[in-house]
Design a protein around this motif. Structure first.
Motif, PDB file in Angstrom:
ATOM      1  N   ILE A  59       0.813  -1.212   0.000  1.00 54.17           N
ATOM      2  CA  ILE A  59       0.000   0.000   0.000  1.00 54.17           C
ATOM      3  C   ILE A  59       0.856   1.277   0.000  1.00 54.17           C
ATOM      4  CG2 ILE A  59      -1.695   1.319   1.369  1.00 54.17           C
ATOM      5  CD1 ILE A  59      -2.890  -1.342   2.279  1.00 54.17           C
ATOM      6  N   THR A  60       0.556   2.157  -0.948  1.00 53.12           N
ATOM      7  CA  THR A  60       1.205   3.475  -1.001  1.00 53.12           C
ATOM      8  C   THR A  60       0.346   4.511  -0.302  1.00 53.12           C
ATOM      9  OG1 THR A  60       2.166   2.887  -3.129  1.00 53.12           O
ATOM     10  CG2 THR A  60       2.149   5.224  -2.577  1.00 53.12           C
ATOM     11  N   ALA A  61      -0.981   4.331  -0.399  1.00 50.77           N
ATOM     12  CA  ALA A  61      -1.917   5.266   0.239  1.00 50.77           C
ATOM     13  C   ALA A  61      -3.238   4.555   0.460  1.00 50.77           C
ATOM     14  CB  ALA A  61      -2.120   6.500  -0.640  1.00 50.77           C
ATOM     15  N   ALA A  62      -3.948   4.962   1.509  1.00 46.74           N
ATOM     16  CA  ALA A  62      -5.298   4.446   1.778  1.00 46.74           C
ATOM     17  C   ALA A  62      -6.172   5.649   2.086  1.00 46.74           C
ATOM     18  CB  ALA A  62      -5.272   3.489   2.968  1.00 46.74           C
ATOM     19  N   ALA A  63      -7.495   5.484   2.025  1.00 42.27           N
ATOM     20  CA  ALA A  63      -8.354   6.632   2.335  1.00 42.27           C
ATOM     21  C   ALA A  63      -9.320   6.283   3.461  1.00 42.27           C
ATOM     22  CB  ALA A  63      -9.095   7.097   1.098  1.00 42.27           C
ATOM     23  N   VAL A  64      -9.793   7.340   4.124  1.00 42.54           N
ATOM     24  CA  VAL A  64     -10.669   7.201   5.296  1.00 42.54           C
ATOM     25  C   VAL A  64     -12.121   7.292   4.843  1.00 42.54           C
ATOM     26  CG1 VAL A  64     -11.268   8.224   7.535  1.00 42.54           C
ATOM     27  CG2 VAL A  64      -8.895   8.282   6.726  1.00 42.54           C
ATOM     28  N   ASN A  65     -12.963   6.448   5.410  1.00 36.70           N
ATOM     29  CA  ASN A  65     -14.407   6.493   5.168  1.00 36.70           C
ATOM     30  C   ASN A  65     -15.130   6.588   6.506  1.00 36.70           C
ATOM     31  OD1 ASN A  65     -15.065   5.900   2.121  1.00 36.70           O
ATOM     32  ND2 ASN A  65     -13.282   4.674   2.667  1.00 36.70           N
ATOM     33  N   ARG A  66     -16.343   7.129   6.451  1.00 42.21           N
ATOM     34  CA  ARG A  66     -17.120   7.306   7.684  1.00 42.21           C
ATOM     35  C   ARG A  66     -17.302   5.977   8.422  1.00 42.21           C
ATOM     36  NH1 ARG A  66     -18.426  12.687   9.267  1.00 42.21           N
ATOM     37  NH2 ARG A  66     -19.677  12.432  11.114  1.00 42.21           N
ATOM     38  N   ALA A  67     -17.452   4.878   7.667  1.00 45.92           N
ATOM     39  CA  ALA A  67     -17.658   3.567   8.283  1.00 45.92           C
ATOM     40  C   ALA A  67     -16.460   3.154   9.145  1.00 45.92           C
ATOM     41  CB  ALA A  67     -17.900   2.522   7.199  1.00 45.92           C
ATOM     42  N   ASP A  68     -15.277   3.688   8.836  1.00 47.44           N
ATOM     43  CA  ASP A  68     -14.073   3.345   9.611  1.00 47.44           C
ATOM     44  C   ASP A  68     -14.237   3.779  11.065  1.00 47.44           C
ATOM     45  OD1 ASP A  68     -13.248   2.763   7.059  1.00 47.44           O
ATOM     46  OD2 ASP A  68     -11.746   4.358   6.940  1.00 47.44           O
ATOM     47  N   ILE A 105      -8.961  -1.879   9.906  1.00 46.69           N
ATOM     48  CA  ILE A 105      -9.846  -0.889   9.286  1.00 46.69           C
ATOM     49  C   ILE A 105      -9.323  -0.513   7.889  1.00 46.69           C
ATOM     50  CG2 ILE A 105     -10.673   1.501   9.550  1.00 46.69           C
ATOM     51  CD1 ILE A 105     -10.580   1.147  12.546  1.00 46.69           C
ATOM     52  N   GLY A 106     -10.223  -0.069   7.013  1.00 45.10           N
ATOM     53  CA  GLY A 106      -9.771   0.508   5.735  1.00 45.10           C
ATOM     54  C   GLY A 106     -10.409  -0.122   4.534  1.00 45.10           C
ATOM     55  N   LEU A 107     -11.196   0.671   3.784  1.00 48.17           N
ATOM     56  CA  LEU A 107     -12.033   0.133   2.704  1.00 48.17           C
ATOM     57  C   LEU A 107     -11.509   0.422   1.304  1.00 48.17           C
ATOM     58  CD1 LEU A 107     -15.499   1.011   4.292  1.00 48.17           C
ATOM     59  CD2 LEU A 107     -14.332  -1.206   4.258  1.00 48.17           C
ATOM     60  N   GLU A 108     -10.382   1.126   1.200  1.00 41.90           N
ATOM     61  CA  GLU A 108      -9.839   1.412  -0.144  1.00 41.90           C
ATOM     62  C   GLU A 108      -8.377   1.777  -0.032  1.00 41.90           C
ATOM     63  OE1 GLU A 108     -12.086   4.769  -1.708  1.00 41.90           O
ATOM     64  OE2 GLU A 108     -12.008   5.756   0.245  1.00 41.90           O
ATOM     65  N   CYS A 109      -7.642   1.489  -1.105  1.00 41.61           N
ATOM     66  CA  CYS A 109      -6.208   1.810  -1.097  1.00 41.61           C
ATOM     67  C   CYS A 109      -5.691   1.871  -2.531  1.00 41.61           C
ATOM     68  CB  CYS A 109      -5.429   0.727  -0.326  1.00 41.61           C
ATOM     69  SG  CYS A 109      -5.286  -0.832  -1.215  1.00 41.61           S
ATOM     70  N   ALA A 110      -4.436   2.310  -2.650  1.00 38.27           N
ATOM     71  CA  ALA A 110      -3.726   2.199  -3.931  1.00 38.27           C
ATOM     72  C   ALA A 110      -2.293   1.804  -3.624  1.00 38.27           C
ATOM     73  CB  ALA A 110      -3.767   3.524  -4.684  1.00 38.27           C
ATOM     74  N   GLY A 111      -1.660   1.139  -4.568  1.00 34.28           N
ATOM     75  CA  GLY A 111      -0.288   0.695  -4.356  1.00 34.28           C
ATOM     76  C   GLY A 111       0.168  -0.161  -5.518  1.00 34.28           C
ATOM     77  N   VAL A 112       1.038  -1.115  -5.193  1.00 29.37           N
ATOM     78  CA  VAL A 112       1.674  -1.934  -6.219  1.00 29.37           C
ATOM     79  C   VAL A 112       1.462  -3.399  -5.844  1.00 29.37           C
ATOM     80  CG1 VAL A 112       3.901  -2.501  -7.257  1.00 29.37           C
ATOM     81  CG2 VAL A 112       3.374  -0.130  -6.680  1.00 29.37           C
ATOM     82  N   ILE A 113       1.103  -4.235  -6.811  1.00 31.99           N
ATOM     83  CA  ILE A 113       0.891  -5.657  -6.515  1.00 31.99           C
ATOM     84  C   ILE A 113       2.226  -6.294  -6.100  1.00 31.99           C
ATOM     85  CG2 ILE A 113       0.217  -7.911  -7.468  1.00 31.99           C
ATOM     86  CD1 ILE A 113      -1.871  -6.531  -9.145  1.00 31.99           C
ATOM     87  N   ALA A 114       2.215  -6.936  -4.911  1.00 31.11           N
ATOM     88  CA  ALA A 114       3.438  -7.534  -4.364  1.00 31.11           C
ATOM     89  C   ALA A 114       3.439  -9.055  -4.509  1.00 31.11           C
ATOM     90  CB  ALA A 114       3.581  -7.165  -2.891  1.00 31.11           C
ATOM     91  N   ALA A 115       2.266  -9.671  -4.621  1.00 29.58           N
ATOM     92  CA  ALA A 115       2.179 -11.131  -4.781  1.00 29.58           C
ATOM     93  C   ALA A 115       0.846 -11.473  -5.441  1.00 29.58           C
ATOM     94  CB  ALA A 115       2.280 -11.818  -3.419  1.00 29.58           C
TER      95      ALA A 115
END
Ligand SMILES: NC(=O)c1ccc[n+]([C@@H]2O[C@H](COP(=O)([O-])OP(=O)(O)OC[C@H]3O[C@@H](n4cnc5c(N)ncnc54)[C@H](OP(=O)(O)O)[C@@H]3O)[C@@H](O)[C@H]2O)c1
Length: 324
Positions: free
Chosen positions: A34-43, A61-71
């Motif tokens: 994960i390079t970054a994740a975002a916050v949602n009200r449900a968190d 916690i955490g419902l979304e992210c962006a990054g690079v596939i590692a496996a």
């Protein structure tokens, strides 16, 4: 790896950056660095102990992210280690790595940073699945968005406009200028004005064809009053309570419909269908620049407590992004 763990459900101070086991991909799954994740009200609700993760989801916690596939696990076609992606998660975004079904991956939109891309999957999937897939918003219709200044709201404004709809929002007054600049046709301060009257006046008595509702019980009767004939209320939040009284007479008089959905609890197959719909119908609008990420600020993930305090104050506009 490190992740934010909830030592004891409670206030923001319950969020602790700790060492936890590394995830392994099963069949049909990938691991994303994960390079970054975002916050949602449900968190916030999960932190408080009111919204446990669905079976099989990562406990963090955490419902979304962006990054690079590692496996990449067995039976995954079309993805490779090193690929830049963003993803819809059932949990686990507040971490250095996360495992998820490959069907929940989305490409990083053209020219976009991973920090920006992290803010899109949950709001895009929620808004598209409710407003387009269920309520069939289209050109010439009117969309009323409650909570126009939030992560969901700022995305819904842009999607509504990109589809050629008229968009009305409710939000506190100090957010209006930015929401109008984003494309909203009318912003209503729900603390001082009646959104039913304002919506009726603005639409010359027609009302809203689609209402994206995050308030629930407290707005039930007023949402029906603000609805156009054959209109659709899509409720996705209960910020105003979970138990309301439904006046069937009022709903029948509008030939209206009400749906209530939650994205996180849907089975992986269902989520993959929504992600495909979003990739086919929403991603081209993002690639074309008609919808852009609205990020209030970025905060180091280890300071997730600060991000939760901000979200609970509702002083943010758009999304809050966490950096591990
Ligand atoms: N069901 C699902 O699948 C699903 C998925 C994602 C999100 N959601 C729900 O969608 C809602 C929004 O999520 P989010 O992440 O976008 O949260 P968010 O960024 O905090 O946005 C919510 C905004 O609502 C506004 N608000 C509060 N009371 C209001 C009222 N009475 N009328 C109108 N606006 C009001 C607040 O702004 P101001 O008061 O400053 O205007 C707040 O910023 C949450 O309830 C969340 O649980 C549901």
């Amino acid at each position: 790896m490190h992740a934010i763990v909830v030592e004891k459900p409670g206030g923001p101070e319950a969020l602790v950056w700790a060492e936890v086991p590394d995830p392994e991909p099963g069949a049909g799954e990938v691991v994303v660095e994960i390079t970054a994740a975002a916050v949602n009200r449900a968190d916030v609700m999960q932190r408080q102990g009111f919204y446990p993760p669905p079976a099989g989801a990562p406990p963090y916690i955490g419902l979304e992210c962006a990054g690079v596939i590692a496996a990449v696990g067995a039976d995954v076609a079309g993805h490779h280690v090193g690929e830049r992606v963003c993803a819809l998660l059932a949990g686990g975004g507040y971490a250095e790595r996360v495992v998820l079904p490959a069907g929940q991956l989305l490409p990083v939109p053209r020219g976009m940073s991973l920090q920006e891309a992290a803010s899109l999957p949950e709001v895009a999937c929620t808004v598209w699945s409710n407003v387009v897939d269920i309520a069939r918003l289209r050109q010439g219709r009117t969309l009323l968005v409650h909570g126009g200044g939030g992560g969901i709201g700022t995305f819904a404004i842009q999607l509504g406009k990109a589809l050629g709809a008229t968009v009305i929002v409710t939000a506190r007054e100090r957010k209006h200028e930015q929401l109008l600049a984003l494309g909203a046709d009318l912003a209503i301060d729900y603390t001082s004005a009646d959104f039913v009257e304002a919506t009726r006046d603005f639409t010359e008595g027609h009302g809203a064809d689609v209402i994206l509702d995050i308030i629930g019980a407290k707005y039930l009767a007023r949402n029906i009053a603000a609805l156009a004939m054959d209109g659709h209320i899509v409720t996705i939040g209960m910020q105003g309570g979970r138990t309301g009284e439904l006046d069937f007479g009022a709903l029948m008089a509008k030939r209206g419909s009400i749906s209530a959905t939650t994205l996180r609890a849907r089975p992986a197959k269902d989520k993959a269908r929504i992600v495909r719909g979003v990739r086919d119908q929403v991603w081209p609008l993002i690639d074309a620049g008609a919808i852009r990420p609205i990020i209030d600020r970025t905060i180091p993930m280890a300071q997730a407590a600060e991000a939760h305090r901000l979200m609970e104050s509702s002083d943010h506009l758009g999304k809050i992004v966490l950096l591990p």
